[in-house]
Design a protein around this motif. Structure first.
Motif, PDB file in Angstrom:
ATOM      1  N   GLY A  87       0.877  -1.135  -0.150  1.00  0.00           N
ATOM      2  CA  GLY A  87      -0.015   0.026  -0.007  1.00  0.00           C
ATOM      3  C   GLY A  87       0.675   1.556  -0.089  1.00  0.00           C
ATOM      4  O   GLY A  87       1.817   0.693  -0.230  1.00  0.00           O
ATOM      5  N   GLU A 582      -5.405   1.672   5.781  1.00  0.00           N
ATOM      6  CA  GLU A 582      -4.779   1.992   4.694  1.00  0.00           C
ATOM      7  C   GLU A 582      -5.144   4.005   4.570  1.00  0.00           C
ATOM      8  O   GLU A 582      -6.317   4.716   5.141  1.00  0.00           O
ATOM      9  N   ASP A 723      -6.225  -0.016  -5.087  1.00  0.00           N
ATOM     10  CA  ASP A 723      -5.833  -1.366  -4.168  1.00  0.00           C
ATOM     11  C   ASP A 723      -7.667  -1.789  -5.050  1.00  0.00           C
ATOM     12  O   ASP A 723      -7.969  -2.074  -6.369  1.00  0.00           O
TER      13      ASP A 723
END
Length: 812
Positions: A87, A582, A723
């Motif tokens: 990420g 995140e 994502d």
């Protein structure tokens, strides 16, 4: 003992301490890395779970066997792959560590090559480590070298930080504008807090937000199903008890069959299993009635299922909270709504929400810092507050935060209770934890060392306090040298994962008995809590900077600290860590803000030392540097803080422009290059009509001066894919208690096939039950095949309240 003898003894002790720390920590670091290399392939769950546990698109290739064979894939893996696996948060964290490694490596060359000889050669000739510090300098003219180096270090840091800020914004924008992310629930949904009661309904909110491009797709009005939450928690606990009882019974029965054979005696009616093997417990500990555990737990779960079903038909009676999730048909609408709605939050996944805090608002979080609001929370303060004059209240409110910082960690859960996301908690903890470390580790330690070292001289000759502090403040550098050295072994421990390794093995041997417990132990990945992970490294960079000129020996060890941690973290992000929450790299902004304080401490310390050494001209030059740095930092913060790209996507980046090709996108097709856009550009009439009719209707008439070649440079890191968060459905932002499935009862298979009777009886009681993927081996221990196991990780999601009623039994 004479003062000279005492001083010599202290010096020898400090030198011996440093030498011992060097030998010990290097030995421990080397031994730990070697241990990691030797056992990493033997325990894949701890050292490379990302090669087989995570979804295939997130997996890393297995690490080759052999001594140091893990180094090449760790260091050679492209940064783009790091972003896709760790990420943007993980990548920006690694980038910060790497940046500090590069900076302190360069500083080492200058510090050891220039400052160390200036400090040591031909000056006071103090013994031991003191001869390398600025306290050994006798000639005031030499202090100008320190001033020059301060200017060079500061310029290098500010330039690097500006570039990293800019790179972060570019990467964040690329990440948020990837096709995968633009259609995700995170990108199209905002959380609105503090909604007035009269507007807190679906119709009014839809009318209010439908003005944004694309309109509103769904609205979730948040409620607090307190009773339902308690019931679902109780049911899951009871299911765990039932699984433990079932597993224990099957293991006992298997041992009974193998050891004694089936005698046919002492059996239940209609059941071949001996009654004596059935687990029992008392309804009330010690004094209650003894009951059959399996049957009792089945009945309790059945009753809880009925109560949960009944509660789900009463959703309108649940307490209405003053917040709502609003999903738009187009992520452009979500971004524009977020920029105009206060308070609001964007980029929130379902897993990130702290559901019990949704009735708090951002305004509330800010208001508890005032004394008047604090008195509302703590009623007994009210009489005292009312008696205080306004000036006293103002003074207390101004001083209270500084005093409270020292006890911050004790009351941190209370302070953070108003936050509504786990990522928000991490960011808040990151900031508070850093200042806690900065004050207690750096400032208090350095000041205490200097004061205590100078105290004897001050008692004997009070007028010598200034010169004594000038000579003794650098002595604190010995402590920080050993502090940095200790961190080297910590980097090796990060690679070896001592805590995770111990917990995994301990749980496997002593705690995990049922299929569910074993499955969770074998498939649950660890993740980094940024709130406590980032601050120690920012503190280390601050310590290295503050003592870079005072004691140049600290520089190579600081560079080594970041090099070893970069190696350990990069490996772990590729092969070990999972990241649940995140922030899209927002933690990077917080880290840079914290490091600004390290720069300020560095400058103020050097200014103080110059004036203590009566080098007034050099001190004035450093004051000028401090003022310039302060202005540049404030300007940098203002530029990036108020740059709309730093928080929300501006209209010219909402999918209208491809940032890699710098071309306008109309209906998914590339048209004109952005480099050709000027104030007097003439668009094609057809294209203009299509563009005007799209959801992204306007583009700045001026050229995008802040989009430079870095956006299209193939040699820099780019984010190609976002994502894999799904678009979501009608249940995405419902409280988990409203949609939780009837969890599976997971029973292991045994060679006598008794498990079939147990699964059947569970289903006859209205429970979901399965035995797939779990068996009892010949050693009477449960084994789980994670590839054949049922999907128990999604039990908190998927089915709505309506479809839950029609849940079908899961087959083997």
């Amino acid at each position: 003992m004479s003062s000279n003898a005492t001083e010599q003894l202290n010096t020898s002790s400090a030198t011996a301490t440093f030498e011992s720390a060097v030998i010990f920590n290097i030995a421990v670091t080397a031994a730990t890395f070697i241990s990691f290399d030797l056992i990493r392939k033997r325990i894949a769950k701890v050292f490379e779970p990302r090669t087989y546990i995570v979804p295939e698109n997130k997996r890393s290739n297995p690490v080759p066997s052999g001594f140091l064979k893990w180094l090449r894939p760790t260091l050679k893996t492209p940064d783009e792959e790091i972003v896709s696996k760790a990420g943007l948060d993980g990548y920006m964290f690694l980038r910060v560590i790497r940046t500090f490694m590069i900076l302190f490596t360069a500083f080492t060359a200058l510090g050891i090559g220039l400052i160390l000889p200036v400090n040591r050669i031909g000056q006071y000739d103090k013994p031991g480590l003191e001869s390398f510090t600025i306290g050994n300098v006798k000639d005031k003219e030499r202090l100008y070298a320190h001033v020059v180096v301060c200017y060079i270090f500061t310029a290098a840091i500010l330039y690097t930080m500006y570039h990293e800020y800019y790179t972060y914004i570019r990467l964040r924008n690329e990440f948020l504008t990837t096709p995968e992310h633009r259609v995700s629930a995170r990108a199209t949904t905002i959380l609105v807090l503090g909604i007035p009661r009269q507007l807190n309904n679906t119709e009014d909110l839809k009318n209010l937000f439908n003005v944004f491009p694309g309109g509103v797709k769904r609205i979730w009005i948040n409620r607090e199903p307190a009773r339902l939450i308690n019931l679902t928690i109780k049911r899951l606990k009871t299911i765990n008890k039932l699984e433990s009882a079932e597993t224990a019974f099957l293991e006992k029965y298997l041992k009974y069959v193998v050891k004694d054979g089936e005698s046919g005696q002492d059996v239940e009616d209609g059941n071949k299993n001996p009654v004596s093997l059935r687990p029992t417990h008392k309804t009330i500990p010690l004094i209650g009635k003894k009951v059959d555990s399996i049957e009792t737990y089945r009945e309790e779960i059945q009753k809880l299922n009925e109560e949960i079903k009944e509660q789900r038909h009463k959703t309108d009676t649940f307490k209405l909270l003053n917040s709502a999730f609003i999903q738009f048909n187009d992520y452009i609408g979500a971004q524009l709504a977020a920029t105009l709605t206060i308070p609001r939050l964007t980029e929130i996944s379902r897993e990130d929400v702290i559901w019990e805090n949704l009735n708090f608002t951002l305004v509330f979080v800010a208001s508890i810092s005032t004394l008047s609001e604090l008195s509302k929370i703590i009623p007994f303060l009210t009489p005292l507050v009312n008696k205080l004059p306004p000036s006293a209240i103002g003074f207390i409110q101004g001083v209270l935060p500084a005093i409270g910082l020292a006890i911050l960690m004790v009351f941190l859960p209370i302070i953070l209770r108003g936050l509504v996301t786990h990522s928000g908690v991490m960011l808040s903890l990151q900031e508070k934890y850093f200042f806690f470390l900065l004050i207690n580790v750096l400032l208090v330690t350095a000041s205490a060392n200097g004061i205590f070292q100078a105290l004897p001289s001050f008692i004997q000759a009070p007028t010598s306090i200034v010169s004594s502090l000038a000579q003794n403040l650098p002595l604190a550098s010995t402590f920080f040298l050993t502090y940095v050295l200790l961190s080297l072994s910590a980097a090796a421990m990060e690679a070896l994962q001592i805590g995770s390794l111990f917990m995994y093995l301990f749980t496997k041997m002593f705690l995990a008995k049922t299929p569910r417990q074993i499955f969770c132990n074998e498939t649950t990945l660890i993740y980094k809590d940024w709130g406590v992970t980032f601050p120690p490294h920012i503190l280390m960079a601050s310590i290295g900077l503050v003592y870079s000129v005072i004691q140049p020996l600290i520089l190579p060890f600081t560079a080594l600290h970041f090099a070893l941690f970069y190696l350990a973290y990069r490996y772990n992000f590729l092969y070990v860590y999972d990241q649940i929450y995140e922030t899209n790299g927002d933690l990077f902004i917080h880290a840079m803000k914290q490091f600004f304080w390290g720069i300020f401490v560095f400058h103020l310390t050097m200014i103080g030392l110059m004036f203590l050494n009566q080098a007034f001209a050099a001190g004035i030059l450093l004051i000028i540097l401090f003022v310039i740095t302060l202005g540049l930092i404030l300007g940098m913060r203002h530029h990036f803080q108020h740059n709309p790209k730093a928080e929300f996507l501006p209209a010219d980046l909402l999918g209208v422009i491809d940032m890699k090709t710098r071309k306008i996108i109309i209906d998914g097709n590339f048209t004109k290059s952005i480099s050709t856009i000027t104030e007097d550009i003439e668009y094609d009439e057809k294209a203009d009509k299509e563009f005007s009719g799209s959801t992204s209707q306007q583009i700045s008439e001026k050229p995008l001066a802040d989009i430079d070649d870095e956006y299209i440079n193939p040699n820099v890191v780019h984010i190609k894919h976002g994502d894999v968060d799904k678009e979501g459905n009608a249940n995405t932002y419902l409280h988990p208690a409203l949609i939780i499935k009837n969890p599976l009862v997971w029973i292991p298979q045994d060679s006598t096939e008794t498990y079939k009777d147990e699964v059947k009886r569970c289903r006859e009681s209205g429970l979901n039950a399965t035995s797939q993927g779990a068996t009892i081996n010949k050693k009477y221990k449960v084994e789980v095949d994670i590839n054949k196991a049922p999907n128990i990780k999604d039990e908190l999601y998927v089915e709505s309240a309506e479809s839950w009623e029609n849940t079908q039994n899961v087959t083997d």
